[in-house]
Scaffold this motif. Sequence first.
Motif, PDB file in Angstrom:
ATOM      1  N   GLU A 135       0.837  -1.209   0.000  1.00  0.00           N
ATOM      2  CA  GLU A 135       0.000   0.000   0.000  1.00  0.00           C
ATOM      3  C   GLU A 135       0.876   1.266   0.000  1.00  0.00           C
ATOM      4  O   GLU A 135       0.532   2.255  -0.624  1.00  0.00           O
ATOM      5  CB  GLU A 135      -0.946   0.005   1.216  1.00  0.00           C
ATOM      6  N   ASP A 190     -12.230  -1.755  -3.263  1.00  0.00           N
ATOM      7  CA  ASP A 190     -11.358  -0.790  -3.955  1.00  0.00           C
ATOM      8  C   ASP A 190     -10.401  -1.512  -4.899  1.00  0.00           C
ATOM      9  O   ASP A 190     -10.202  -1.089  -6.039  1.00  0.00           O
ATOM     10  CB  ASP A 190     -10.522   0.013  -2.947  1.00  0.00           C
ATOM     11  N   GLU A 191      -9.811  -2.601  -4.410  1.00  0.00           N
ATOM     12  CA  GLU A 191      -8.823  -3.304  -5.242  1.00  0.00           C
ATOM     13  C   GLU A 191      -9.493  -3.877  -6.497  1.00  0.00           C
ATOM     14  O   GLU A 191      -8.884  -3.922  -7.565  1.00  0.00           O
ATOM     15  CB  GLU A 191      -8.103  -4.404  -4.463  1.00  0.00           C
ATOM     16  N   HIS A 193      -9.584  -1.091  -8.880  1.00  0.00           N
ATOM     17  CA  HIS A 193      -8.256  -0.798  -9.456  1.00  0.00           C
ATOM     18  C   HIS A 193      -7.900  -1.841 -10.511  1.00  0.00           C
ATOM     19  O   HIS A 193      -7.431  -1.511 -11.598  1.00  0.00           O
ATOM     20  CB  HIS A 193      -7.167  -0.815  -8.367  1.00  0.00           C
ATOM     21  N   HIS A 212      -6.007   2.407   2.694  1.00  0.00           N
ATOM     22  CA  HIS A 212      -5.677   0.996   2.949  1.00  0.00           C
ATOM     23  C   HIS A 212      -4.477   0.877   3.887  1.00  0.00           C
ATOM     24  O   HIS A 212      -4.459   0.048   4.787  1.00  0.00           O
ATOM     25  CB  HIS A 212      -5.333   0.257   1.642  1.00  0.00           C
ATOM     26  N   GLN A 246     -13.887  -4.136   2.798  1.00  0.00           N
ATOM     27  CA  GLN A 246     -13.866  -2.774   2.281  1.00  0.00           C
ATOM     28  C   GLN A 246     -12.704  -2.589   1.288  1.00  0.00           C
ATOM     29  O   GLN A 246     -12.882  -2.068   0.190  1.00  0.00           O
ATOM     30  CB  GLN A 246     -13.718  -1.811   3.471  1.00  0.00           C
ATOM     31  N   ILE A 247     -11.533  -3.045   1.671  1.00  0.00           N
ATOM     32  CA  ILE A 247     -10.348  -2.883   0.825  1.00  0.00           C
ATOM     33  C   ILE A 247     -10.525  -3.630  -0.496  1.00  0.00           C
ATOM     34  O   ILE A 247     -10.152  -3.141  -1.563  1.00  0.00           O
ATOM     35  CB  ILE A 247      -9.087  -3.375   1.576  1.00  0.00           C
ATOM     36  N   SER A 273      -5.443   7.925  -3.233  1.00  0.00           N
ATOM     37  CA  SER A 273      -6.189   8.186  -2.008  1.00  0.00           C
ATOM     38  C   SER A 273      -6.662   6.867  -1.385  1.00  0.00           C
ATOM     39  O   SER A 273      -6.553   6.659  -0.171  1.00  0.00           O
ATOM     40  CB  SER A 273      -7.363   9.109  -2.337  1.00  0.00           C
ATOM     41  N   ASP A 274      -7.150   5.947  -2.223  1.00  0.00           N
ATOM     42  CA  ASP A 274      -7.553   4.626  -1.701  1.00  0.00           C
ATOM     43  C   ASP A 274      -6.379   3.942  -1.010  1.00  0.00           C
ATOM     44  O   ASP A 274      -6.524   3.348   0.058  1.00  0.00           O
ATOM     45  CB  ASP A 274      -8.015   3.697  -2.849  1.00  0.00           C
ATOM     46  N   GLU A 275      -5.203   4.001  -1.627  1.00  0.00           N
ATOM     47  CA  GLU A 275      -4.055   3.277  -1.059  1.00  0.00           C
ATOM     48  C   GLU A 275      -3.631   3.892   0.286  1.00  0.00           C
ATOM     49  O   GLU A 275      -3.204   3.174   1.186  1.00  0.00           O
ATOM     50  CB  GLU A 275      -2.860   3.251  -2.032  1.00  0.00           C
TER      51      GLU A 275
END
Length: 307
Positions: A94, A202-203, A206, A127, A198-199, A122-124
């Motif tokens: 991350e 996002d992944e 991506h 995370h 949740q993570i 921002s997501d990373e």
Amino acid sequence: MAMNKIKELSKILDPKEILEPKRKAKGSLSTLLDKRLDELTVSKKGMSVPKVLWGAERYGLQNTKAFNALSESKKLAYLERMTELNLALSAFIETSGHNYGAKMILLSETLEEKSTYALFASDEAVHLREFQNFMNFDYNLQSHFHPMLKPLAEVIRDGSKISLVFVIQVLLEGFGMGHYNGLKETCLFDPLKATYDQILKDEARHHGTGIILAKEETPSREDEEQIFEYTRDFINAMQSAHWLSQVFSDVGEELSKTEQSQLWSDLNFEKMLQQRILKLKDMLSKVDSFNLIDRLEKNNVFKVQID
Ligand SMILES: [Fe+2]
Ligand SMILES: [Fe+2]
């Protein structure tokens, strides 16, 4: 032009800094960041976290002679160490995502691309904080290294925009999703399970974006070369990672050569690697418009090698 930009960026992107930048900012930034990340994370800073977040079953260790021969306290120490290694690896990945986003923003030709990668970065950052909220130990590259981190930092430093989409978003984030999903399924601590959920959302975004973008691109000769080389390096690195035997030494019970071979056979390690490689192959086949898989096959990259 683009080539020059990539070369210039290579000079300023340092692999060590990509993976392990200085952590604490001076002044009030730390407090301000904490406040913002508290709003964005599902986990909470300062919560009480058990030291073992995955049991022996996560790794198939209950079926091994070597693990069963350990004393109860060494079994515990082993599982604690594996918990640390899992979390630290995620934190390094991350962390590297920050510079990945930054480089992609700088290489973007349009505002929409820049916005896409600003959102990724921002997501990373979120995370990273999620994982840190479960880490009550100090982690660093020396004590928590994984061989995949080396090609990861190198591709972020040297990769062209197109090869980064293939290698980072398609290959690595795809691999990461499977990996995080496995960690979620076997996790013993509910707050961490919820965090993985949740993570993973996002992944998936991506990785999915990566697949769509990769399909729309036509890699140049140099891109093809880079995609081939980094994919090969990642698969080799993945195969050379031997945490499960290494951790025996970490808890003071180094395995002899014979015991190590016994461990691999008890774990069915060859089959495990084969399945991982197959998954990567499947993923690559979705975006293979230039005989990448063929070339990797001819170079024996998909061949399982246990040393
Ligand atoms: Fe992430
Ligand atoms: Fe990601």
